[in-house]
Structures are given as structure tokens and as C-alpha cells.
Design an enzyme around this catalytic site. Structure first.
Site, PDB file in Angstrom:
ATOM      1  N   HIS A  26       0.861  -1.164   0.072  1.00  0.00           N
ATOM      2  CA  HIS A  26       0.011   0.066   0.079  1.00  0.00           C
ATOM      3  C   HIS A  26       1.062   1.256   0.058  1.00  0.00           C
ATOM      4  O   HIS A  26       1.978   1.344   0.552  1.00  0.00           O
ATOM      5  CB  HIS A  26      -0.914   0.209   1.182  1.00  0.00           C
ATOM      6  CG  HIS A  26      -0.345   0.021   2.605  1.00  0.00           C
ATOM      7  ND1 HIS A  26       0.127  -1.217   3.028  1.00  0.00           N
ATOM      8  CD2 HIS A  26      -0.128   0.883   3.533  1.00  0.00           C
ATOM      9  CE1 HIS A  26       0.712  -0.892   4.409  1.00  0.00           C
ATOM     10  NE2 HIS A  26       0.551   0.495   4.270  1.00  0.00           N
TER      11      HIS A  26
ATOM     12  N   HIS B  14       1.021   5.289   1.133  1.00  0.00           N
ATOM     13  CA  HIS B  14       0.410   6.235   1.670  1.00  0.00           C
ATOM     14  C   HIS B  14       0.507   7.536   0.985  1.00  0.00           C
ATOM     15  O   HIS B  14       1.648   7.888   0.502  1.00  0.00           O
ATOM     16  CB  HIS B  14       1.327   6.566   3.114  1.00  0.00           C
ATOM     17  CG  HIS B  14       1.013   5.339   3.836  1.00  0.00           C
ATOM     18  ND1 HIS B  14       0.270   5.292   5.064  1.00  0.00           N
ATOM     19  CD2 HIS B  14       1.813   4.206   4.213  1.00  0.00           C
ATOM     20  CE1 HIS B  14       0.656   4.295   5.739  1.00  0.00           C
ATOM     21  NE2 HIS B  14       1.467   3.608   5.126  1.00  0.00           N
TER      22      HIS B  14
END
Length: 134
Positions: free
Chosen positions: A98, A100
């Protein structure tokens, strides 16, 4: 066992979705560094970014760029932090790729200044030799 992100992708856990396609999902982080902090999450559960195919990672970065631009427009963000924590030693809490995207503002007091290190004499060349991509 599924990661929290797999549970969000599967709809087992609610989230605030900002975007979704075949490759990734964008949600708001429930523990934000700054309000509006978003996560661009791979739909496939790669534990780290080095395991993700370049085409998927490139697509996710394109989506992160769109999120960045939206933050600047909608939240009047003056900057952003774009981060991938890769393995627990870097602060990765969920072993699932992922990115940010964190909105930032001048004097927001959030920091992100890491303690900088210094090379001893000649040491930078040793690191250069070890890390050279020949």
C-alpha cells in the site's frame, strides 16, 4: 489468514472508499497522520513492493498522483508525503502493498524528519560499491 486490507477489499470491514479499479483500491486511513491521509492498496496481497509486478506498481503510482492532485485541490494541501513502508523494520504494519498519500501543510507540526546519519571518511564510497547497480 487474511490481512485487514484483504478484509476491506472483500467487504468484510467497512471503509471510506475514494477510488477503485481492477488493480487497486483507495481508502481513507482510519489512523491518519493528517486528516485526509489516504491509502492506495493493491488488490493482490503482495507483502512488499518488490514482489509487485512493475506494471501494477506503476498503475498504483499513477493513482497516487491523482490522489495527490485531489488533495491539493479539495483540501488545499501545500504538499504531500508519498510513502511505501517495506517490511516491519521500516514501519510497515500490514504485510500488504500500500502507498500512503498524506496531505501536508506548512507548519502543520507533523514532522517526518528522520534522524540523519553521517558517513565516516571513505565510507560513502564503500556503500557506493555495495549498492552500485552494474
Amino acid at each position: 489468514m487474511k490481512t485487514v486490507f484483504e478484509m476491506i477489499i472483500d467487504g468484510d470491514i467497512p471503509s471510506v472508499k475514494l477510488y477503485e479499479d481492477d488493480v487497486c483500491l483507495v481508502i481513507l486511513d482510519i489512523n491518519p497522520i493528517q486528516k485526509g491521509h489516504a491509502l492506495v492498496i493493491s488488490k493482490k496481497p503482495y507483502p512488499r513492493f518488490t514482489e509487485s509486478p512493475c506494471q501494477e506498481l506503476s498503475h498504483m503510482m499513477e493513482v497516487a498522483k491523482k490522489v495527490d492532485l485531489k488533495m491539493r485541490e479539495a483540501l488545499k494541501a501545500e504538499g504531500t508525503n508519498i510513502m511505501i513502508n517495506n517490511d516491519p523494520a521500516s514501519g510497515q504494519e500490514v504485510p500488504h502493498l500500500h502507498i500512503h498519500v498524506i496531505p501536508r501543510y506548512k507548519d502543520d507540526g507533523k514532522g517526518f524528519i528522520l534522524n540523519k546519519d553521517k558517513y565516516s571518511e571513505g565510507e560513502i564510497n564503500q556503500f557506493g560499491e555495495k549498492l552500485c547497480l552494474k
